[in-house]
Design an enzyme around this catalytic site. Sequence first.
Site, mmCIF file in Angstrom:
data_model
loop_
_atom_site.group_PDB
_atom_site.id
_atom_site.type_symbol
_atom_site.label_atom_id
_atom_site.label_comp_id
_atom_site.label_asym_id
_atom_site.label_seq_id
_atom_site.Cartn_x
_atom_site.Cartn_y
_atom_site.Cartn_z
ATOM 1 C CD GLU A 201 -2.901 -1.206 2.321
ATOM 2 O OE1 GLU A 201 -4.066 -1.600 2.129
ATOM 3 O OE2 GLU A 201 -2.491 -0.836 3.433
ATOM 4 C CD GLU A 281 -4.660 -5.728 2.761
ATOM 5 O OE1 GLU A 281 -5.410 -4.889 3.300
ATOM 6 O OE2 GLU A 281 -3.433 -5.749 2.945
#
Length: 652
Positions: A201, A281
Amino acid sequence: MVTSTSPFILCPGPARRPERMELPALTLLLAAALLHTQGSPPARSFELDYENCFRKDGAPFRYISGSIHYARVPRPGWRNRLLKMYMSGLSAVQVYVPWNYHEPLPGVYDFSGDRDVEAFLDLTAELGLLVILRPGPYICAEWEMGGLPAWLLWKPDIVLRSSDPAYLAAVDSWLHILLPKIKPRLYQYGGNIISVQVENEYGSYYACDYEYLRYLLGSFRALLGSEVLLFTTDSAQAAELRCGTLPGLYATVDFGPGSNMTEAFGAQRWVEPKGPLVNSEYYTGWLDYWGEAHASTSSARVAQGLEDMLQLGASINMYMFHGGTNFAYWNGADFKDQYKPVTTSYDYDAPLSEAGDPTEKLFAIRTVISKFQPLPVGPMPPATPKYAYGWVALRKYADLLDVLDVLCPSGPIQSQFPLTFEAIKQAHGFVLYHTQLPRDLLDPATLGASPHSICDRGYVMLQKEYQGTLEREGQTTLRVMGREGDALDVLLENMGRISFGANVSDFKGLLGNLSLDSSPLRNWLIYSLDIDSAVQQGWPHAALPKPSSRGRAGPAFYSGTFETPGITCDTFVKFPGWGKGQLWINGFNLGRYWPHRGPQQTLFVPGSVLYAGRPNNITVLELEGAPPTPSLLFLDQPLFNRTLSHSTVAPK
């Protein structure tokens, strides 16, 4: 449900394969394959197909995966959790590697016991699970400092997650240790690791340093080879995808059941016009913060979102499938307008509970998976046995200030002004700051700290009497009285370094000076406390209790023992009437308790840390104040919601 008007192209092949493959048919299929390949086995491959699929050994493939963190599960529980994931119908597991779990000091590595990542990966292969590996170097994961070692902050001006030469040198050394362990386990070389994530991320981080990503890409290629599939994961926000992606790294997205799936996958298509749709995710639940409500997500929402994505032919990883526990000091923290430490439990409202038990959510997910691919033959392994060991009485051993010779055998460091944890090279736990009042305080004076300089909680004692607590996000002053020369002690607790966002350089301890009526205090003695080493060596159970005339308030150690009825089972310990502190059983650090702040009311105790046939040693460090009758209550189920915190009354 997704209809035929979807803007996404489906992965070729049948969307649904509900038939269960029975063992004889499977045996014939394998035999035929063996005869076909005896001459020259085909090369193993896992790669992108820009017709919107992955290809595994040349055939279209999509994975259904779940996250598990080996660092949050004691090693004796690994097989149990992984087998349940396999029996849920998962084809893969997604695994983080926390750098700080394996390199506690520069050049000092630990891959033993619970840290044996190679053994964990080999177990996934044994059970028939593929692996999506996320080795960082930064992982977030709500883990202490996002997996980065605290010793990086020994260089105070280091720029983490950037092309800062000091940071890259440390990363390079680590990758040269870790990735050679990974390479032989890649799918192309006969292993089960099908893809490897680079960073994590990164688009959410302020630096947006493409040189850093290019450096990592080059390092991963050099150490893992040219064939391994490397990828990134970011949220579905355009700005984050812009900073978190790089040519040569396949871009994936993450989002939960509350998001607009079409928009989220549309954002991935903005970066990757062709190739498989991937949600790296898909959130099955959420984490808990101290002082907030226990998070939960309905099974129906999670299952419906999963089915909608599978209808599209997407590859999905469920985060988390099993959350586990932030044992010891490993919890991370967020900074969302204020510092928010994560609870000890990382249950996450996941399909497998903190104790590894199947939940209603797991069976809802399993039913969805069965519509798209065959489930393994056989029953789901049941929940592990739990036992309510009942009440265990403890006794006070000593006030913390009376055992500094045990906790800091090397003695204190002298400094005119306070030093941080990092300055004295301590990563976790507690540091004691000691000085003396410079003058008589016959009227109450204000002992204060500048905003955000208490990192993270300071327990104040004057003449060894507990005065109260200073907090990073809360009370920063106390009113005190005393005489010149009176001892002033402040025990600083690191509640977990920030694991996400721009603030991961999260220094701990007293970041500035304390003052009396705005006059700075000087001449400090600073004690680096190594409580865990003492407890692991049997202290305080092997020592005689210290005499103490003081009461129950302030930092002190309590001890006790209990025996199991011939077998060791998982259990949950409750703290009726206790304030805040740390618990060890048989030297194993089970983590922080804080029932008044909540929501978590119990700590998970794996049966694997208990003894059968001999006493189990309990050690508690209570920081604020123990109950009149110090006792713990062992239950056969957890309590996560603070509304239950007063449901049990301690025995008189």
